[in-house]
Each structure stands twice: as C-alpha cells, then as structure tokens.
Design a protein around this motif. Sequence first.
Motif, PDB file in Angstrom:
ATOM      1  N   ALA A  21     -20.700  57.115  50.127  1.00  0.00           N
ATOM      2  CA  ALA A  21     -19.624  56.405  49.428  1.00  0.00           C
ATOM      3  C   ALA A  21     -18.262  56.938  49.847  1.00  0.00           C
ATOM      4  O   ALA A  21     -18.114  58.102  50.200  1.00  0.00           O
ATOM      5  N   ASP A  22     -17.303  56.040  49.783  1.00  0.00           N
ATOM      6  CA  ASP A  22     -15.928  56.380  50.104  1.00  0.00           C
ATOM      7  C   ASP A  22     -15.043  55.714  49.067  1.00  0.00           C
ATOM      8  O   ASP A  22     -15.317  54.611  48.616  1.00  0.00           O
ATOM      9  N   GLY A  23     -13.997  56.387  48.649  1.00  0.00           N
ATOM     10  CA  GLY A  23     -13.084  55.802  47.685  1.00  0.00           C
ATOM     11  C   GLY A  23     -12.446  56.869  46.839  1.00  0.00           C
ATOM     12  O   GLY A  23     -12.739  58.056  46.980  1.00  0.00           O
ATOM     13  N   SER A  24     -11.602  56.444  45.925  1.00  0.00           N
ATOM     14  CA  SER A  24     -10.841  57.405  45.136  1.00  0.00           C
ATOM     15  C   SER A  24     -11.350  57.569  43.711  1.00  0.00           C
ATOM     16  O   SER A  24     -10.841  58.399  42.979  1.00  0.00           O
ATOM     17  N   GLY A  25     -12.310  56.803  43.293  1.00  0.00           N
ATOM     18  CA  GLY A  25     -12.828  56.917  41.933  1.00  0.00           C
ATOM     19  C   GLY A  25     -14.294  56.556  41.879  1.00  0.00           C
ATOM     20  O   GLY A  25     -14.891  56.155  42.876  1.00  0.00           O
TER      21      GLY A  25
END
Length: 77
Positions: A21-25
């Motif tokens: 997974a990639d992302g900020s939240g």
Amino acid sequence: MLNSVLDKTTLVEARLAALGADGSGLVSKARSLDVPLDSRLVSDIRELSSQRADALDDVELDMPAFEQLTDSIVQGS
C-alpha cells in the motif's frame, strides 16, 4: 489512551504498507492496493480512521471495542 490508539493504527498502516500500500492515511493506503480488500475490511479501516480522528480530538473511545476492531483488521489484512 492516545498513545495506544496511535500505536494500534500505526500497526495497521504498517501491515497495509507490507502488502504494498501507498498513501498518507489508512483509507488511502487500503485503496491503493493492487488487489482490492474485502468490502467489510475496508469498512472496518474507515471506522478505525474515524476513531483515530476522534481520539486526536479528545473524544473518549470504547477502548476494548477499538482494540477488537484493530485486531480484526490486522488478522484480516
């Protein structure tokens, strides 16, 4: 309470990152996976994200239910 909430949600984020997974939240990480997660698991992750936001706003949480939710997510991811 807040430290426990942050520790548990960080664990969930780490599990999602381990799956690629990639992302900020939490929700953005869950949505970024190449293989879609079960809709129930995504719903639980959204609830977890909401509860983390509540904890940051000093809203009292039902900690046993919170811990059960995070345990369920970690086992399902």
